[in-house]
Design an enzyme around this catalytic site. Structure first.
Site, PDB file in Angstrom:
ATOM      1  N   GLU A  83       0.831  -1.214   0.000  1.00 41.46           N
ATOM      2  CA  GLU A  83       0.000   0.000   0.000  1.00 41.46           C
ATOM      3  C   GLU A  83       0.857   1.252   0.000  1.00 41.46           C
ATOM      4  OE1 GLU A  83      -3.484   0.380  -0.983  1.00 41.46           O
ATOM      5  OE2 GLU A  83      -3.422  -1.308   0.391  1.00 41.46           O
ATOM      6  N   HIS A  84       0.489   2.202  -0.820  1.00 39.44           N
ATOM      7  CA  HIS A  84       1.197   3.485  -0.936  1.00 39.44           C
ATOM      8  C   HIS A  84       2.646   3.275  -1.359  1.00 39.44           C
ATOM      9  CE1 HIS A  84      -1.663   6.576   0.268  1.00 39.44           C
ATOM     10  NE2 HIS A  84      -2.158   5.709   1.130  1.00 39.44           N
ATOM     11  N   GLY A 127     -15.612   5.563  -3.238  1.00 40.34           N
ATOM     12  CA  GLY A 127     -14.891   6.179  -2.134  1.00 40.34           C
ATOM     13  C   GLY A 127     -14.488   5.220  -1.037  1.00 40.34           C
ATOM     14  N   ALA A 128     -14.456   3.919  -1.329  1.00 36.91           N
ATOM     15  CA  ALA A 128     -14.114   2.916  -0.315  1.00 36.91           C
ATOM     16  C   ALA A 128     -12.721   2.338  -0.513  1.00 36.91           C
ATOM     17  CB  ALA A 128     -15.154   1.791  -0.337  1.00 36.91           C
ATOM     18  N   GLY A 129     -11.928   2.924  -1.398  1.00 39.59           N
ATOM     19  CA  GLY A 129     -10.585   2.421  -1.629  1.00 39.59           C
ATOM     20  C   GLY A 129     -10.552   1.144  -2.438  1.00 39.59           C
ATOM     21  N   SER A 165     -13.096   2.240  -7.587  1.00 39.43           N
ATOM     22  CA  SER A 165     -14.283   2.483  -8.405  1.00 39.43           C
ATOM     23  C   SER A 165     -13.931   3.329  -9.625  1.00 39.43           C
ATOM     24  CB  SER A 165     -15.365   3.180  -7.574  1.00 39.43           C
ATOM     25  OG  SER A 165     -14.881   4.400  -7.022  1.00 39.43           O
ATOM     26  N   SER A 166     -13.008   4.259  -9.481  1.00 38.51           N
ATOM     27  CA  SER A 166     -12.637   5.116 -10.621  1.00 38.51           C
ATOM     28  C   SER A 166     -11.905   4.314 -11.687  1.00 38.51           C
ATOM     29  CB  SER A 166     -11.775   6.285 -10.149  1.00 38.51           C
ATOM     30  OG  SER A 166     -10.616   5.832  -9.484  1.00 38.51           O
ATOM     31  N   ASP A 224      -4.186   0.455  -9.775  1.00 39.62           N
ATOM     32  CA  ASP A 224      -5.633   0.292  -9.907  1.00 39.62           C
ATOM     33  C   ASP A 224      -6.029  -0.060 -11.336  1.00 39.62           C
ATOM     34  OD1 ASP A 224      -5.488   1.107  -7.318  1.00 39.62           O
ATOM     35  OD2 ASP A 224      -6.429   3.064  -7.640  1.00 39.62           O
ATOM     36  N   TYR A 231      -3.440  12.694   0.036  1.00 36.38           N
ATOM     37  CA  TYR A 231      -2.740  11.704  -0.792  1.00 36.38           C
ATOM     38  C   TYR A 231      -1.543  12.355  -1.474  1.00 36.38           C
ATOM     39  CZ  TYR A 231      -2.304   7.865  -4.208  1.00 36.38           C
ATOM     40  OH  TYR A 231      -1.846   6.819  -4.980  1.00 36.38           O
TER      41      TYR A 231
END
Length: 351
Positions: free
Chosen positions: A33-34, A121-123, A126-127, A176, A228
Site C-alpha cells: 500500500e502506498h 470512495g471505499a478504496g 471504483s474510478s 488500480d 494523498y
C-alpha cells in the site's frame, strides 16, 4: 443482471440501443500500500464487484455520460476536455477518451451509460473500474485492438492512469488500472510499478477453505483532498535527499542507514520523512515475503497461513504509525476482525 441495468439506462437516456456493454472489476490490494507511486511492488486481486458501461459511437465530437447513481447527464465537447473539465465523476470517462486521442487513436464522440456495484470512495478502485470499462468500450468500438493481448491491456491501463492523473487530477499510481484490465481469476497480480511487469500469483482461497472479507467502513475517502498528494510529495522529497530516483531504490538492508541520513538532514519535517520512507521500504519487503509464501507450493494453512496474516497485520501497523493514513473506523474494523478469528487484517486503499 447489472449489464442489463446499464443497457436499460442507455435506452432510457438516449432513446436507442447501445452497441454493446463492457465491464471492468474493482480491486482490493492484499499488500503493497502506498508504494505504487514509488515504483514498488503491489499485490491486488480483482473483486466480483464491477462497473458496466453501455456505449454507442456518435458521429460528432460530443461525449454524453449518465449513471444509475443518480447524477445528472453530463455532456462535453471532446475538444474542451482539460484538467478539471468536466468536473466530478464525468472527468474519469472523459479523461480516458482524451488520453486515447492524445495517443493518436481515432476515437471520437460516444454516448455512455454507467452502472456500478463497486462502492464509491471505499478504496476499491471504483474510478479505475470506470476507466477500464470505458477504455474497453472505446477499444472495441473504434477497432483499437487493445484488449487482445496483455501488452495492449497494459498500454490501455497506462492511458487510463493518465486520464485519472491529468483530467480527474487524482495523483494515483498505476496499480488500480492494471488490476482493472490485467487481473485473472484465481490469482493475485504482482505488479512491479517500476517497469509495469507482472506475475500472476496463485491465490485460490476456496481451495483451502479460506475467504477474503472486504469491509466497507463507510469512512469518507477522497484522492483529491490534498492528503494523498502530500504523502506522495514527502516520498519524492525523501528520495531526493537520499540521492535516489524513488524510494523503491533504497534496499531493505540499507534502510537504517538511509533513515539516519534523513533524520540528520536538518529538514523541518525530518521525522515525517523518516516515517514515510520506513513505511515504503518495509512495505515493499513485506510484499516480497507474502509473494514468496504464496508461491512456495505448500498449502495455505498452519504456520504459512499465520505468517501471511502477520504480514498483513504489520502492513496495517506501518500504515497507521508511519504513513498515518488510517482512521479510527479502519483500526477498529481490523481489530474486530482479528478478535473474531481473522488470520490477519489491514486497511486498503488511499486511507
Amino acid at each position: 443482471m447489472s449489464d442489463a441495468q446499464a443497457a436499460d439506462l442507455f435506452r432510457t437516456s438516449f432513446g436507442t440501443d447501445p452497441e454493446g456493454v463492457w465491464e471492468a472489476p474493482g480491486r482490493v490490494n492484499l499488500i503493497g500500500e502506498h508504494v505504487d507511486y514509488q515504483d514498488g511492488l503491489v499485490l491486488p486481486v480483482a473483486l466480483p464487484q464491477r462497473t458496466w458501461v453501455a456505449a454507442r459511437r456518435r458521429g460528432d465530437e460530443r461525449l454524453r455520460v449518465v449513471t444509475t447513481a443518480g447524477e445528472d447527464l453530463v455532456e462535453v465537447n471532446l475538444g474542451e476536455v482539460a484538467p478539471g473539465v468536466p468536473a466530478g465523476w464525468a472527468g474519469y470517462p472523459a479523461g480516458v477518451v482524451w488520453a486515447l486521442r492524445q495517443a493518436s487513436y481515432p476515437v471520437s464522440g460516444m454516448d455512455l451509460a454507467v452502472h456500478s456495484t463497486v462502492p464509491i470512495g471505499a478504496g476499491l478502485s471504483s474510478s479505475a473500474a470506470l476507466e477500464g470499462a470505458v477504455g474497453a468500450a472505446a477499444s472495441d468500438l473504434y477497432g483499437l485492438g487493445l484488449l487482445g493481448s496483455d501488452q495492449g491491456r497494459a498500454e490501455l491501463a497506462g492511458w487510463c492512469q493518465r486520464a485519472e492523473n491529468e483530467i480527474a487530477q487524482a495523483p494515483t499510481g498505476g496499480m488500480d488500472q492494471a488490476a482493472a484490465l490485467r487481473a485473472i481469476a484465481g490469482h493475485a497480480l504482482l505488479l512491479d510499478c517500476q517497469d509495469q511487469s507482472l506475475q500472476q500469483v496463485p491465490f485460490d482461497l476456496d481451495r483451502y477453505g479460506q475467504a477474503l472479507l472486504v469491509i466497507d467502513t463507510r469512512a469518507e475517502h477522497s484522492l483529491v483532498d490534498g492528503q494523498y498528494g502530500a504523502r506522495r510529495a514527502a516520498c519524492e522529497r525523501a528520495a531526493q535527499l537520499l540521492g535516489v530516483e524513488l524510494l523503491a531504490d533504497v534496499p531493505r538492508d540499507g534502510l537504517e542507514e538511509a533513515l539516519g541520513r534523513l533524520g540528520a538532514s536538518g529538514e523541518e519535517d525530518a521525522d515525517v520523512l523518516v516515517r514515510r520512507t520506513r513505511h515504503v521500504v518495509t512495505e515493499i519487503a513485506r510484499t516480497r515475503e507474502l509473494v514468496a509464501l504464496l508461491q512456495d507450493g505448500r498449502a495455505l494453512a498452519g504456520e504459512k497461513l499465520a505468517a501471511a496474516g502477520a504480514l498483513m497485520d504489520a502492513s496495517h501497523e506501518s500504515l497507521r504509525v508511519d504513513y498515518e493514513v488510517t482512521v479510527p473506523e479502519l483500526d477498529v474494523a481490523c481489530q474486530a476482525a482479528r478478535d473474531a478469528g481473522a488470520h490477519g487484517a489491514r486497511m486498503t486503499g488511499g486511507g
